[in-house]
Design a protein around this motif. Sequence first.
Motif, PDB file in Angstrom:
ATOM      1  N   ASP A  90       0.722  -1.245  -0.162  1.00  0.00           N
ATOM      2  CA  ASP A  90       0.112   0.004   0.096  1.00  0.00           C
ATOM      3  C   ASP A  90       0.792   1.188   0.095  1.00  0.00           C
ATOM      4  O   ASP A  90       0.417   2.451   0.233  1.00  0.00           O
ATOM      5  N   ASN A  91       2.197   0.963   0.014  1.00  0.00           N
ATOM      6  CA  ASN A  91       2.986   2.342  -0.064  1.00  0.00           C
ATOM      7  C   ASN A  91       2.948   3.121   0.959  1.00  0.00           C
ATOM      8  O   ASN A  91       2.774   4.507   0.900  1.00  0.00           O
ATOM      9  N   LEU A  92       2.936   2.472   2.234  1.00  0.00           N
ATOM     10  CA  LEU A  92       2.694   3.429   3.462  1.00  0.00           C
ATOM     11  C   LEU A  92       4.038   3.693   4.015  1.00  0.00           C
ATOM     12  O   LEU A  92       4.649   2.939   4.900  1.00  0.00           O
ATOM     13  N   THR A  93       4.414   4.926   3.630  1.00  0.00           N
ATOM     14  CA  THR A  93       6.029   5.363   3.968  1.00  0.00           C
ATOM     15  C   THR A  93       6.243   6.304   5.095  1.00  0.00           C
ATOM     16  O   THR A  93       6.788   7.007   5.212  1.00  0.00           O
ATOM     17  N   TRP A  94       5.452   5.972   6.213  1.00  0.00           N
ATOM     18  CA  TRP A  94       5.334   6.511   7.576  1.00  0.00           C
ATOM     19  C   TRP A  94       5.721   5.651   8.628  1.00  0.00           C
ATOM     20  O   TRP A  94       5.992   4.354   8.396  1.00  0.00           O
ATOM     21  N   ALA A  95       5.809   6.337   9.755  1.00  0.00           N
ATOM     22  CA  ALA A  95       5.987   5.335  10.997  1.00  0.00           C
ATOM     23  C   ALA A  95       5.167   4.325  11.223  1.00  0.00           C
ATOM     24  O   ALA A  95       3.965   4.666  11.297  1.00  0.00           O
ATOM     25  N   HIS A  96       5.263   3.328  11.694  1.00  0.00           N
ATOM     26  CA  HIS A  96       4.420   2.043  11.876  1.00  0.00           C
ATOM     27  C   HIS A  96       4.910   1.228  13.042  1.00  0.00           C
ATOM     28  O   HIS A  96       6.013   1.098  13.415  1.00  0.00           O
ATOM     29  N   VAL A  97       3.801   1.083  14.034  1.00  0.00           N
ATOM     30  CA  VAL A  97       4.116   0.365  15.144  1.00  0.00           C
ATOM     31  C   VAL A  97       2.849  -0.616  15.496  1.00  0.00           C
ATOM     32  O   VAL A  97       1.729  -0.378  14.973  1.00  0.00           O
ATOM     33  N   SER A  98       3.143  -1.754  16.136  1.00  0.00           N
ATOM     34  CA  SER A  98       2.123  -2.580  16.478  1.00  0.00           C
ATOM     35  C   SER A  98       2.554  -3.673  17.566  1.00  0.00           C
ATOM     36  O   SER A  98       3.924  -3.850  17.749  1.00  0.00           O
ATOM     37  N   ASP A  99       1.866  -3.934  18.559  1.00  0.00           N
ATOM     38  CA  ASP A  99       2.048  -5.002  19.613  1.00  0.00           C
ATOM     39  C   ASP A  99       1.595  -6.380  19.138  1.00  0.00           C
ATOM     40  O   ASP A  99       1.787  -7.394  19.866  1.00  0.00           O
ATOM     41  N   LEU A 100       1.103  -6.447  17.963  1.00  0.00           N
ATOM     42  CA  LEU A 100       0.643  -7.715  17.185  1.00  0.00           C
ATOM     43  C   LEU A 100      -0.239  -8.482  18.026  1.00  0.00           C
ATOM     44  O   LEU A 100      -0.236  -9.706  18.010  1.00  0.00           O
ATOM     45  N   LEU A 101      -1.249  -7.821  18.737  1.00  0.00           N
ATOM     46  CA  LEU A 101      -2.212  -8.480  19.698  1.00  0.00           C
ATOM     47  C   LEU A 101      -3.549  -8.483  19.221  1.00  0.00           C
ATOM     48  O   LEU A 101      -4.562  -8.609  19.964  1.00  0.00           O
ATOM     49  N   PHE A 102      -3.555  -8.125  18.040  1.00  0.00           N
ATOM     50  CA  PHE A 102      -5.159  -7.907  17.485  1.00  0.00           C
ATOM     51  C   PHE A 102      -5.928  -7.035  18.111  1.00  0.00           C
ATOM     52  O   PHE A 102      -5.563  -6.081  18.370  1.00  0.00           O
ATOM     53  N   TRP A 103      -7.339  -7.422  18.495  1.00  0.00           N
ATOM     54  CA  TRP A 103      -7.999  -6.754  19.212  1.00  0.00           C
ATOM     55  C   TRP A 103      -7.713  -6.436  20.812  1.00  0.00           C
ATOM     56  O   TRP A 103      -8.391  -5.623  21.563  1.00  0.00           O
ATOM     57  N   ASP A 104      -6.641  -6.972  21.244  1.00  0.00           N
ATOM     58  CA  ASP A 104      -6.172  -6.786  22.660  1.00  0.00           C
ATOM     59  C   ASP A 104      -4.991  -5.751  22.500  1.00  0.00           C
ATOM     60  O   ASP A 104      -4.246  -5.674  23.587  1.00  0.00           O
ATOM     61  N   SER A 105      -4.850  -5.054  21.383  1.00  0.00           N
ATOM     62  CA  SER A 105      -3.986  -4.053  21.275  1.00  0.00           C
ATOM     63  C   SER A 105      -3.946  -3.112  22.389  1.00  0.00           C
ATOM     64  O   SER A 105      -5.089  -2.446  22.650  1.00  0.00           O
ATOM     65  N   GLU A 106      -2.775  -2.664  23.068  1.00  0.00           N
ATOM     66  CA  GLU A 106      -2.807  -1.823  23.986  1.00  0.00           C
ATOM     67  C   GLU A 106      -3.075  -0.368  23.538  1.00  0.00           C
ATOM     68  O   GLU A 106      -3.903   0.407  24.167  1.00  0.00           O
ATOM     69  N   PRO A 107      -2.366   0.157  22.407  1.00  0.00           N
ATOM     70  CA  PRO A 107      -2.914   1.498  21.953  1.00  0.00           C
ATOM     71  C   PRO A 107      -4.241   1.591  21.683  1.00  0.00           C
ATOM     72  O   PRO A 107      -4.815   2.556  21.910  1.00  0.00           O
ATOM     73  N   ALA A 108      -4.948   0.691  21.037  1.00  0.00           N
ATOM     74  CA  ALA A 108      -6.297   0.470  20.653  1.00  0.00           C
ATOM     75  C   ALA A 108      -7.125   0.859  21.996  1.00  0.00           C
ATOM     76  O   ALA A 108      -8.084   1.687  21.986  1.00  0.00           O
ATOM     77  N   LYS A 109      -6.783   0.052  22.966  1.00  0.00           N
ATOM     78  CA  LYS A 109      -7.644   0.168  24.043  1.00  0.00           C
ATOM     79  C   LYS A 109      -7.421   1.495  24.792  1.00  0.00           C
ATOM     80  O   LYS A 109      -8.497   2.101  25.196  1.00  0.00           O
ATOM     81  N   LEU A 110      -6.320   2.098  24.683  1.00  0.00           N
ATOM     82  CA  LEU A 110      -5.949   3.361  25.429  1.00  0.00           C
ATOM     83  C   LEU A 110      -6.985   4.507  24.690  1.00  0.00           C
ATOM     84  O   LEU A 110      -7.315   5.263  25.374  1.00  0.00           O
ATOM     85  N   TYR A 111      -7.123   4.328  23.405  1.00  0.00           N
ATOM     86  CA  TYR A 111      -7.919   5.289  22.631  1.00  0.00           C
ATOM     87  C   TYR A 111      -9.451   4.900  22.335  1.00  0.00           C
ATOM     88  O   TYR A 111     -10.129   5.677  21.598  1.00  0.00           O
TER      89      TYR A 111
END
Length: 326
Positions: A269-290
């Motif tokens: 998809d040519n996404l040339t910016w910063a990427h992060v993930s804890d690879l926890l699917f719906w248990d993603s901590e950043p997703a829960k935080l927001y």
Amino acid sequence: MKKILILIAIVFVLSSGKNHNNLNIKGKVEGVQSGKVYLQKFYNKMFFVIDSASIVNGEFQFAKNVELPEIYGLTLDTTKSTYLVFLDENPVTVQLDTSTYYRNTVVSGSKLQDQYVEYGKQRGVKIDEFIKANPASLVSAYVFYRYYSYRLSPEEIKSNIQLLNPSLRETPYVRVLTELTETLETVAVGKSAPDFTANDTEGKPRAFSAHLGKGYVLLDFWAAWCGPCRRENPNIVKAYNKYKEKGFDIVAVSLDKNKNSWLDAIAKDNLTWAHVSDLLFWDSEPAKLYGVRAIPANFLIDKNGVIVAKNLRGEDLDKTLGELLD
């Protein structure tokens, strides 16, 4: 693909534990002589295997102490789709069609499943009206949690929780909704964006706050497996290329669980910016935080770390950035 039909007879015998039953499942798998059938528990939009039964000469049997009523899943392959089924204390028969993504699966005997299927046939259902008609039903709690949590304001979520029978308040679905109201209030427009740290594509920890202070940052929640996210990515790429020299940056948080799929999607998809993930699917901590309960989702944050807009897509993202940066 040969159509696989599973006819499962499910008989429940009440045990001494409150809301727990001995679940005895006997079934036949047409066209399949060996393999396994998996019984899964549903939690946070994910399914977890709690038991398996071998298929011997096309037949299998389960014997498991489980919570009832509750939501479970049935599948022959845990790497593929699972059929969600509401199980209650009534005997249930399931004809599971695994060849068409369970489109032709039929469940008989579960009143809760009948109610869920009927809900799916309706259009334009208002959640408050559905809850008022079925205040003590697990289906009401699930539908509210699954399909409306990301559409409603904290005030609307609170008011609908009050419509539910108190017996549902301690279900995981209503507990998530209750916690969500508090989270959504902390990430409303005008609030400071919470900081977090997650690993980048090289496995190195990266603090979100390190990207703030220079201009506007789009905190984008997505995943390689998310069709709507992938369809939205060209719009984000277009906006990034147009405004990156004017003080616009992006930090993308993936809800993937497979690192290779995540990296492949970034490249394709040519996404040339910063990427992060804890690879926890719906248990993603950043997703829960927001308070992210559906993706794609995003937050536009200014140089002072204040959230100025949410869920900007397509032309709305371009228009907003134009007003702020041109």
